[in-house]
Every structure is written in structure tokens, then in C-alpha cells.
Design a protein around this motif. Sequence first.
Motif, PDB file in Angstrom:
ATOM      1  N   LEU A  86      38.212  43.799  45.091  1.00 57.52           N
ATOM      2  CA  LEU A  86      38.255  42.511  45.771  1.00 57.52           C
ATOM      3  C   LEU A  86      37.234  42.511  46.905  1.00 57.52           C
ATOM      4  O   LEU A  86      37.183  43.444  47.704  1.00 57.52           O
ATOM      5  N   GLY A 110      37.743  37.822  49.063  1.00 60.32           N
ATOM      6  CA  GLY A 110      38.638  36.942  48.334  1.00 60.32           C
ATOM      7  C   GLY A 110      38.327  36.758  46.867  1.00 60.32           C
ATOM      8  O   GLY A 110      39.050  36.032  46.165  1.00 60.32           O
ATOM      9  N   TYR A 135      37.738  38.610  43.111  1.00 58.15           N
ATOM     10  CA  TYR A 135      37.934  39.849  42.365  1.00 58.15           C
ATOM     11  C   TYR A 135      36.760  40.058  41.417  1.00 58.15           C
ATOM     12  O   TYR A 135      36.373  39.152  40.666  1.00 58.15           O
ATOM     13  N   ARG A 183      37.805  29.528  37.148  1.00 59.01           N
ATOM     14  CA  ARG A 183      39.078  28.857  37.350  1.00 59.01           C
ATOM     15  C   ARG A 183      38.817  27.353  37.451  1.00 59.01           C
ATOM     16  O   ARG A 183      38.436  26.829  38.492  1.00 59.01           O
ATOM     17  N   ARG A 207      52.404  28.791  37.791  1.00 56.19           N
ATOM     18  CA  ARG A 207      51.020  28.619  38.254  1.00 56.19           C
ATOM     19  C   ARG A 207      50.149  28.000  37.174  1.00 56.19           C
ATOM     20  O   ARG A 207      49.319  27.133  37.454  1.00 56.19           O
ATOM     21  N   THR A 261      44.629  43.736  46.564  1.00 60.41           N
ATOM     22  CA  THR A 261      45.170  42.692  47.443  1.00 60.41           C
ATOM     23  C   THR A 261      46.214  43.232  48.409  1.00 60.41           C
ATOM     24  O   THR A 261      46.790  42.473  49.190  1.00 60.41           O
ATOM     25  N   ASN A 276      49.247  44.312  47.849  1.00 62.00           N
ATOM     26  CA  ASN A 276      50.486  43.591  47.583  1.00 62.00           C
ATOM     27  C   ASN A 276      51.693  44.322  48.176  1.00 62.00           C
ATOM     28  O   ASN A 276      51.757  45.551  48.163  1.00 62.00           O
ATOM     29  N   ASP A 293      51.583  37.296  45.767  1.00 64.68           N
ATOM     30  CA  ASP A 293      51.192  36.004  46.328  1.00 64.68           C
ATOM     31  C   ASP A 293      50.342  35.233  45.313  1.00 64.68           C
ATOM     32  O   ASP A 293      49.855  35.787  44.326  1.00 64.68           O
ATOM     33  N   GLN A 315      47.338  34.204  45.232  1.00 66.11           N
ATOM     34  CA  GLN A 315      45.978  34.688  44.971  1.00 66.11           C
ATOM     35  C   GLN A 315      45.957  35.691  43.827  1.00 66.11           C
ATOM     36  O   GLN A 315      45.117  35.612  42.921  1.00 66.11           O
ATOM     37  N   ASP A 364      46.716  33.896  40.479  1.00 70.22           N
ATOM     38  CA  ASP A 364      45.571  33.126  39.976  1.00 70.22           C
ATOM     39  C   ASP A 364      44.478  34.044  39.429  1.00 70.22           C
ATOM     40  O   ASP A 364      43.853  33.742  38.407  1.00 70.22           O
ATOM     41  N   THR A 365      44.257  35.166  40.099  1.00 68.41           N
ATOM     42  CA  THR A 365      43.273  36.132  39.616  1.00 68.41           C
ATOM     43  C   THR A 365      43.708  36.724  38.277  1.00 68.41           C
ATOM     44  O   THR A 365      42.912  36.860  37.346  1.00 68.41           O
TER      45      THR A 365
END
Length: 394
Positions: free
Chosen positions: A160, A163, A165, A176, A204, A367, A369, A375, A377, A380-381
Motif C-alpha cells: 500500500l 492509499g 494498493y 474501480r 459493498r 492496511t 487491520n 474497514d 478501504q 474495496d481493494t
Amino acid sequence: MAFWAGNICVKVSVTNTKEGIGLYTNYVNVHGSYKFINATFSEKKKSEMTQCAPTTSDWLNKTYGGFCNLTHENYNISLFCGKPKSVSCRNWVKYGWDDSLYYDEYTRKILRYKDVILKQINVTIVPSSKGDLVYPLPDTPCNSLPRVLTWQSTVPSGFLYRGVYHNLICRPTIDRNRDNYRTCLKDRPVISIGDSTTRQWFFRLSKSLQIKYSEGFTNNNAWQKFAHAYNTTLGLDLEWQPHELPFHGSPGSDRKNVKSVAYRLDIIPGNSTAIVIIHWYAHIARCCDHIALREHVRHAKAAIMRLLMRSPDVQVFIKGPHLITYPKDHKPYAYIGMFVEQILIEEFNDLLHRIIYLDQWDMSVATENVNIHPDPQLDDTSLNNLINFACKLY
């Protein structure tokens, strides 16, 4: 060699101790489970609740003076519950989580010592002559990568940076973008089977596609049941269901809401082009050792083989475990994640060329985590990674 320039912090930590892992595995061996689920048996006006585990144990047998073998009712995957005193084993109607633990303060203290940062080193990396971001760009598009390589990727498989990846094993070709996602998934049902983290993906993705939920959302407190979202005009169809028990659902949940992975796969019709996502992890961590998990995977594998025979264009994805460092949860997730991944590789060894593995560990480490539920992000990744493996737009 660093792939980027800037100020970084190198963290050295102890994920799980040998003693903690030993205490955890011994506890599961003695009790048959780390945390139990409860089964409710009801007959006429009588109702009784007992604890259940994926394996038999002397502890469970002595606690209840016998047990009910509910393996057949659990789609032939082992499940044993304490025998009720006043109701027949045949009258099992509900299930739910049980957070009881039966270890002493010493064990609690050892299990609590995890994800401890021992040292932090601040480092400044100066830009190279080629700029701030320099790394070996993969040539192969993700949708063309041999599937076996998703199981044998380099470590790390990506990183990453600001922000974003950056994938190190293949080249993403789909950004995206709602229109891209809709084009990719048109007339391709997405079937997710797993826990609340795959349900997050369902949420999502539905939001990204701007399609409404149609089933399974009447009560957010009882989410452990089939959920569906679709738009027939756009040819979009998404669904989610929990995997088989042990599944630690809300107390008092209808046991018929929970079906096995194999059950769902076996009702996918022939010549399907569905995208199937399967995941075991968080609920396995609450209960099962590697032997119990292996039974779940083998049961699903047989159904996957049947599915690929009648629908060779189906794409099957296995979602791997992710980093969890939540301090109040004493389970050794790093150890559990390792044995989950090892069993998946061993059991699917002869299908690695047919199944795509979605590595979540490196993404979640990148990230940093913390929680069981990543989360947005990370979700979505991860979903964009899935889309890039599944789709070829041009």
C-alpha cells in the motif's frame, strides 16, 4: 530494496507466543471447541439448551451425561451437542453463539499476550533517480494469470502506498468504476458463502453497482440468513449465505437458515457462468482445530468438483484469512490464519489450476487491520482484486 520513498516505521512484533498457541490448542482438544454454539431443543411446551462442538470430548460428555450426534442434520459435517435431559435430540430447532470460556487467569494472561510491538524503527528512504515509486511492474494481466500462481505468489503479494494498493503478482486492468463492474458482472451471478466479512463484500458490491437488496435485510440483528440483491434490467444478481455450523449466529436463530457450502454449490445449474466466493476463517477460529476445518473443506471440495464438471465456466474463488489484531480477542489469529491457509492448499492441491485464491493476509497487513470486520478501504481493494481476476473487458 524499497519500492517507494518517504518516511516509514518498521515495526517488530510478537504475533503469538509458542506457549499461547499450546494453551489454545490444548484447550480445544480437551473441550472439543474454543467457544461453543448452543442448540435449543423444543418439544411441546418443553425447551432445553445445550452446548455444541465440532468434535466429541470427555468434557462435553461428562457435563451433560451424553451427547446428541447432529452430524446428519448438519449436512454430514460433524456436530455434537450435549444431550438434553427432558427433550429428544430429534427436536433441535435453534442455535446461537455461546461466549463461555473455562480457563484460569494464568491461561487468560498468556493468551492475551499477542500482537505486541517490541520495537519500532523510523527510517527515511530517499527517492531514486526514477522517482518516489519504483517497483517491478507485473506484465501479466490478472485475468490471464494461471490460477495456480494465485496460490504460490511472492511474499508480499503487494503493498500500500498513499492509499493505493500495488499488486506484485499480476497487472490490474479494471479500475474501480461502476460501469466497468456492471459490464463485468452482467449475466454472471455472484454467489458468496462465508461469514460476515463476505457479507460485507456483498454490501459493498451491491452499493458499488447501485442495486437494491431484495431479501434478507428485514432485521439487522439477525443477519445470519440468505440475502439477495438483483436488477433484472441490468442482468445483475448477488447473493450471500452463511456457511455450515459451527456458525456463531445470534442466539435463538433458526437452524434451517444455515446450510452447507456443498448444499449451495449443488443447486447451481449446469452451464452456469457464476462467480462463487467461499470463505472459512472467523467462525472456524472460534471453535475448530485443523482436523475439524479439514472436514469442512473436503466436504465443499467434492461439491466444487461436481460443479466444475457440469459448469466449467464457473469461476471459484477462495477468500483467505486476514490479519486481526483486536486486543480484547484472545484467539491466536496469526496461528489460525496459517493453519487455515495450509489446509486450503493441501486439500485443494489437485484443483489449484481451477480455483483462484484471494490472498487477504498481505492486504490486511498493508492496511494494519485491527478488527474482524475490515474497514471499507480494504473491502474495496479486495473486491477490485476479485473483479480483475474475474473479468476481461477488452
